[in-house]
Design an enzyme around this catalytic site. Structure first.
Site, PDB file in Angstrom:
ATOM      1  N   LYS A 187      -0.401   1.824   4.220  1.00 49.08           N
ATOM      2  CA  LYS A 187      -1.859   1.758   4.138  1.00 49.08           C
ATOM      3  C   LYS A 187      -2.311   0.589   5.003  1.00 49.08           C
ATOM      4  CE  LYS A 187      -5.623   1.512   0.730  1.00 49.08           C
ATOM      5  NZ  LYS A 187      -5.951   1.316  -0.716  1.00 49.08           N
TER       6      LYS A 187
ATOM      7  N   SER B 188      -9.081   4.714  -2.594  1.00 43.99           N
ATOM      8  CA  SER B 188      -9.188   4.330  -1.195  1.00 43.99           C
ATOM      9  C   SER B 188      -7.937   4.662  -0.374  1.00 43.99           C
ATOM     10  CB  SER B 188      -9.451   2.824  -1.088  1.00 43.99           C
ATOM     11  OG  SER B 188      -8.342   2.098  -1.596  1.00 43.99           O
TER      12      SER B 188
ATOM     13  N   SER C 226      -7.164   3.392  -6.741  1.00 43.28           N
ATOM     14  CA  SER C 226      -6.959   3.789  -5.342  1.00 43.28           C
ATOM     15  C   SER C 226      -5.596   4.358  -4.997  1.00 43.28           C
ATOM     16  CB  SER C 226      -7.260   2.610  -4.421  1.00 43.28           C
ATOM     17  OG  SER C 226      -8.648   2.383  -4.373  1.00 43.28           O
TER      18      SER C 226
END
Lengths: 524, 498, 111
Positions: free
Chosen positions: A77, A161, A185
């Site tokens: 990420k 997210s 997330s």
């Protein structure tokens, strides 16, 4: 033999050790697929770096000096800073930013032998639940293409997210990815994309090198295709980082944990009722289901909202029943009375911390600086106004407000007290159960743009993931089938502090007798 | 406390905030060096620059020094204190917030006591808290721009805050000097004011006696004791003039300009008022065990005020002497060595506060550098008390020892010890022929000559004019080349004239 | 109590952000929407509840495995006072917008 890109982390690791295929072959395969990415999952790719790492892994395997996950690819990420790839945190203000160091989590996964495929799209500074807040464009959900029964192809959100991480794993662009979970997330995008993800106890994984959003909530975790893979990855990611992170837990490990990490419970054979002896002192594992979470109307700070969509509710009950079949005791009596207060409490705490954490982005030391400005104050304002997106600005303003003179006690301090009440509710609940099971989100993934202009609607959709985040508890999401629109449904499992191995054990037993986790979107 | 001295009928009220830079090796939250004077940004590591993903990790050495200060000032060391973020934007503040302590500081209460003239003063402390320093903005040689050097960012500071207990600029300076003495004595701060290791801000206000506290203005960065007094005096005069002219004082931060000798208000930082303090989520509470505090206490050097009390009881010195002699570790050590060696503590004190200090000040030297060793001074004092030399002669001997560069002196300095020092001092006495004449027969011979040579004075004395005796003593001392012991001369004269 | 456009101005200045009038209007509406859902939380009686600044606060006592804790939760870990950061100015300034002679350049700072 299955296609390389369909293999799990465990299968790849084993195959590499047996030299069925080389790390370079594996990396090349995924790089090729990433080149055809239709979901905007990747923000930075550097095949030279990736292949060099793969070659080094092959050398180690040949020399017999390989790490536990030697040669297995993973993508990160874009919240984790990396030396060899740009790090943007999904924000314009960090466009082309190069970190002089690797995040601890990234470094540990490299030490375990993993090969880095690239950096994954996410909501700006991890603020969002649809991945529509990325300065580099929305990510689409790989399940989208079968989404609409009328045959029209509609794009659905992957969740957020960590939307890029979830989409990349679901689309077989990477066998595994790192994610970060502040208020859901990891769990929510895992649920929306039909993969498995776990957020460990706060403090398990080092936050050093994670671009900070809300320091008292941020936690890193793996996202992959099975609980077994998550256990392997989590074992490699976690561990004390006492010299770099003051909130990293200083933990003593048992012999089993030292040897097998978070996989140690997965190895024990309990026959066809594996959960019948998995509880305390060999008693049946007790699963608690918070009743309010599975009604069609949930009290929320706006009054009441539609609870779980019926199709979500059904999938959860089916999964819970399956757990009972595996020997677990189901108690649907547990209650988390203050859970709905987690929405205001969470959004006040995370905004307060974010408003302060994001002050360092001022155009002085790194990142974007406005081209034109009249003076210093103007340089700050233009730089930050150009660099940050709307959701980030909203949270900075909310955070400044709840911390500002005269409002601190009414908002920030009150939220901290609610946070304590919620944490204590969980401790009461864990007196009557070992693991809490429930939905990850009230609905399956929604269509791109559906909630884009209603921030509060996005906040309310986090109702089931926020309580465990505020308490700092370990929690995960596993696929339990598809909803009416053919979009995946995720079940949330929440354990008490440091009970990751137990959560993974429950998830693994479930996945041993189901195949929801290996289901693959059409066209992938 | 005696009545405060008034300025044009106004009472001056002063409180201090002092930033003492702690003498650690590394920064408070990072492992970068705090050494002074490095090339710009070469000692600003990723954490100091607030690069994305960096986190603070607390330096144990900084906490230890806070404990030492607390113990030195009789403060309470908090079992549990909390780091908070002070949020504001400034280019020399890399994170956009300063990590400091707000609601619960590590050091609470305590006091600094000192002498102002011979009046004892006591200034109460509110608190001392740990925090990180900011970087520096350099305004020179960049047209329309400033250069930011973050080497200093993250340097550990203790901010020491007093109650508004001071009533004059003299008292304020005396307080600052005493605090400076304590932090350097304990060794938690190098006290280098030019390099900014010891920075004082003074909160100054005036009021009519008995009236409530007036509005204060804060004078920032007073980096020398001299400017400190000038700045406060100017500020006091300015405030009184304002009030006398019917203006009211506005709370403000002012800077002192040494060139003009004036203070001027700084451009007030916009929204500086709202720092949005909140507990730093990156740092759990700082917990200090009582065991740790006791360990630090047991390893600490004797504190000046404790040592002074000991000097009073052990050496029977007046409190004033004791306080003066404990101005520095070296001075105190010099005194103790001298007093022990000669057994004449008050004489030793007089000599050290007098002759020795005078000579050191004159040549801008410290007690570490004095050319006359304690052993030598002790030997010298010994020779005064056993009547070998007069006080006048002793001063000549001292001067000789001070200026002499001959081998035997250096021998003595390098501390051959008491014996060497005594022979050393005696050698000087003999070389200069300063030994007092205690041999009666020789003295009587001189007296007889003088009497014979001055019949007139003899008659006048016998006629009852006591003064006439002086006319005889002078020549006798002269004839004895000053070696005669005056008391002995008098005694013999009276006997002969009796 | 709802926010006013004056609050938005003040908070924007405090946060070094600027909003064009239409954006400010939209923001004001969204914030008040959010603070509506906060009202219920503000009404809760929390007297006697200790604020929880940190998740590890709630973790203590549950397991002996966690070091650096006391009766009240996690405590600050202290490191030895040792210098181990070399000069990495070049790498650290690689992404800096404006640097000259090792200094970060900014528009003139006025005191």
């Amino acid at each position: 033999m299955a296609d390389l890109h369909d293999m799990t982390v465990a299968q790849l690791a084993a195959g590499l050790q047996k030299k069925d295929f080389s790390a370079v072959e594996v990396a090349t395969r995924f790089l090729a697929r990433m080149g055809r990415d239709q979901h905007n999952a990747f923000l930075d790719i550097n095949s030279e770096v990736t292949l060099a790492q793969a070659q080094a892994s092959d050398a180690k395997i040949a020399a017999g000096t390989s790490g536990p996950l030697e040669g297995v690819p993973i993508a990160h990420k874009d919240i984790f800073v990396t030396k060899d790839f740009a790090t943007t945190a999904g924000s314009k203000i960090l466009k082309d930013y190069r970190s002089p160091f690797d995040a601890t989590v990234v470094a540990k996964l490299r030490e375990a032998g993993m090969v880095t495929l690239g950096k994954l799209n996410c909501d700006e500074f991890a603020m969002g639940s649809a991945n529509e807040n990325s300065a580099y464009g929305a990510v689409t959900n790989p399940w989208s293409f079968i989404a609409d029964p009328k045959g029209q192809i509609k794009n659905y959100v992957p969740g957020g997210s960590s939307g890029g991480s979830a989409a990349a794993v679901a689309a077989r662009l990477a066998p595994a990815a790192t994610g970060t979970d502040t208020g859901g997330s990891i769990r929510q995008p895992a649920a929306f994309c039909g993969i498995t993800g776990i957020k460990p106890t706060y403090g398990r994984a080092s936050r050093y090198g994670m671009v900070a959003f809300a320091s008292s909530l941020d936690q890193a975790g793996p996202m992959a295709r099975s609980a077994e893979d998550c256990a392997l990855l989590l074992s490699a990611m976690c561990g004390p980082d006492l010299d770099r992170d003051s909130t990293s837990l200083n933990l003593a490990q048992t012999e089993d944990e030292k040897k097998f990490g978070f996989s140690h419970l997965l190895r024990i054979d309990h026959g066809d009722k594996p959960l019948a002896k998995a509880g305390k002192d060999g008693r049946p594992l007790r699963i608690g289901v918070p009743q309010q979470w599975l009604t069609n109307q949930i009290g929320n700070p706006r009054g009441v909202m539609d609870g779980c969509e019926s199709n979500v509710r059904e999938r959860i009950w089916e999964a819970v029943t399956k757990l009972a079949y595996l020997g677990a005791e189901i108690s649907s009596l547990i209650s988390l009375p203050n859970a709905q207060l987690s929405i205001p409490a969470y959004y006040i705490v995370c905004a307060a911390e974010a408003s302060s954490n994001l002050s360092r982005f001022d155009g002085v030391k790194f990142g974007h600086r406005a081209k034109e400005f009249s003076d210093l104050a103007d340089m700050y304002q233009r730089t930050r106004s150009e660099g940050f997106g709307d959701e980030v600005k909203r949270r900075i303003i909310i955070g400044s407000y709840v911390l500002s003179h005269g409002y601190y006690d009414a908002y920030y301090l009150q939220a901290q007290k609610i946070r304590r009440m919620i944490a204590e509710d969980f401790q009461k609940a864990f007196e009557s159960c070992d693991v809490i099971a429930g939905p990850v989100a009230p609905t399956t993934a929604w269509k791109l743009g559906d909630k884009a202009d209603d921030p509060v609607a996005n906040y309310l959709a986090d109702i089931f993931t926020l309580p465990a985040s505020l308490a700092g508890l370990p929690c995960m999401s596993i696929p339990v089938g598809l909803g009416d629109m053919g979009m995946p449904v995720g079940m949330q499992l929440i354990g008490n502090y440091l009970q990751e191995a137990q959560l993974l054990n429950v998830a693994h037993r479930f996945q041993q007798v189901t195949d929801f986790h290996s289901a693959k979107p059409e066209g992938v | 406390m005696s009545a405060a001295k008034l300025v044009h009928g106004y009472e001056v009220v002063i409180g201090f905030e002092t930033h003492a830079q702690l003498s650690t090796q590394s920064k408070i939250f990072s492992r970068a060096s705090i050494a002074f004077g490095a090339e710009p940004n070469t000692q600003a590591c990723a954490v100091d620059l607030a690069l994305p993903g960096t986190l603070p990790v607390m330096n144990k050495g900084a906490v230890e020094r806070a404990i030492e200060l607390g113990l030195a000032l009789g403060s309470h060391i908090a079992e549990r204190s909390v780091f908070a973020r002070k949020n504001y934007f400034y280019p020399d503040l890399p994170k956009g917030y300063q990590i400091s302590q707000f609601e619960i500081p590590v050091v609470q209460g305590g006091a600094v006591s000192f002498f102002l003239g011979d009046e004892k003063k006591n200034v109460r402390l509110v608190r001392a808290h740990l925090e990180e320093d900011a970087g520096k903005s350099l305004h020179e040689d960049f047209i329309g721009q400033s250069g930011i050097d973050l080497n200093r960012a993250g340097t550990p500071l203790l901010e020491i805050v007093t109650e508004p207990d001071m009533r004059s600029s003299e008292e304020a300076v005396a307080y600052a000097k005493e605090l400076h003495k304590i932090v350097t004595w304990v060794g938690i701060c190098d006290g280098n004011m030019q390099e900014g290791s010891f920075r004082c801000d003074a909160n100054v206000s005036v009021r009519k006696p008995g009236a409530p506290l007036g509005t204060r203005r804060e004078i920032k960065n007073l980096n020398s004791f001299k400017f400190m007094q000038q700045a406060i005096d100017y500020e006091v005069r300015w405030q009184i003039e304002q009030i006398e002219d019917g203006h009211s004082i506005q709370q403000a931060t002012v800077l002192f300009n040494p060139d003009t000798g004036e203070t001027r208000a700084m451009r007030t930082k916009e929204d500086a008022a709202d720092y949005r303090y909140f507990p730093d989520p990156d740092l759990p509470p700082l917990v200090i065990s009582r065991e740790w505090v006791e360990r630090v206490r047991s390893e600490m050097a004797e504190l000046p005020r404790v040592m002074a009390e000991r000097f009073v009881t052990q050496y029977g010195l007046p409190e004033y002497d004791a306080t003066t002699l404990t101005q520095s570790k070296a001075m105190a050590a010099y005194f103790e060595e001298t007093a022990k060696a000669c057994g004449q503590s008050k004489l030793a004190s007089n000599w050290i506060m007098g002759e020795v200090s005078r000579r050191l000040n004159a040549s801008e030297m410290t007690f570490e550098q004095t050319p006359v060793s304690a052993a030598q001074l002790a030997a010298l004092i010994g020779r005064i008390t056993d009547n070998t030399i007069s006080n006048n002669a002793a001063r000549q001997v001292f001067d000789a020892l001070w200026t002499s560069t001959s081998n035997d002196v250096t021998v003595a300095i390098t501390g051959v010890g008491a014996v060497g020092a005594v022979s050393e001092v005696d050698a000087v006495i003999e070389a200069k022929g300063l030994r007092q004449m205690n041999d009666t027969s020789a003295l009587e011979a001189i007296i007889d000559e003088v009497l014979a040579a001055n019949p007139k004075n003899v008659e006048e004395f016998r006629a009852g004019n006591a003064k006439a005796l002086n006319g005889l003593v002078g020549p006798i001392m002269k004839a004895s080349k000053g070696k005669a012991n005056p008391a002995q001369v008098n005694a013999l004269l009276l006997k002969k004239l009796g | 109590m709802s926010l006013t456009s004056h609050d938005i101005d003040r908070l924007a200045r405090l946060s070094r952000l600027q909003f064009e009038p239409p954006a400010a209007e939209r923001l004001l509406g969204q914030l008040n929407g959010f603070f509506e859902i906060v009202e219920q939380m503000r009404a809760v009686d929390t007297s006697g509840v200790v604020p929880m600044a940190h998740p590890v606060d709630a973790m203590h006592g549950l397991t002996a495995a966690i070091g650096d804790t006391d009766a009240l939760g996690m405590t600050l870990r202290l490191r030895e006072d040792v210098v181990s950061e070399p000069n990495q100015r070049e790498a650290n300034q690689r992404s800096a917008p404006a640097v000259e002679r090792g200094l970060f350049l900014v528009p003139k700072v006025i005191e």
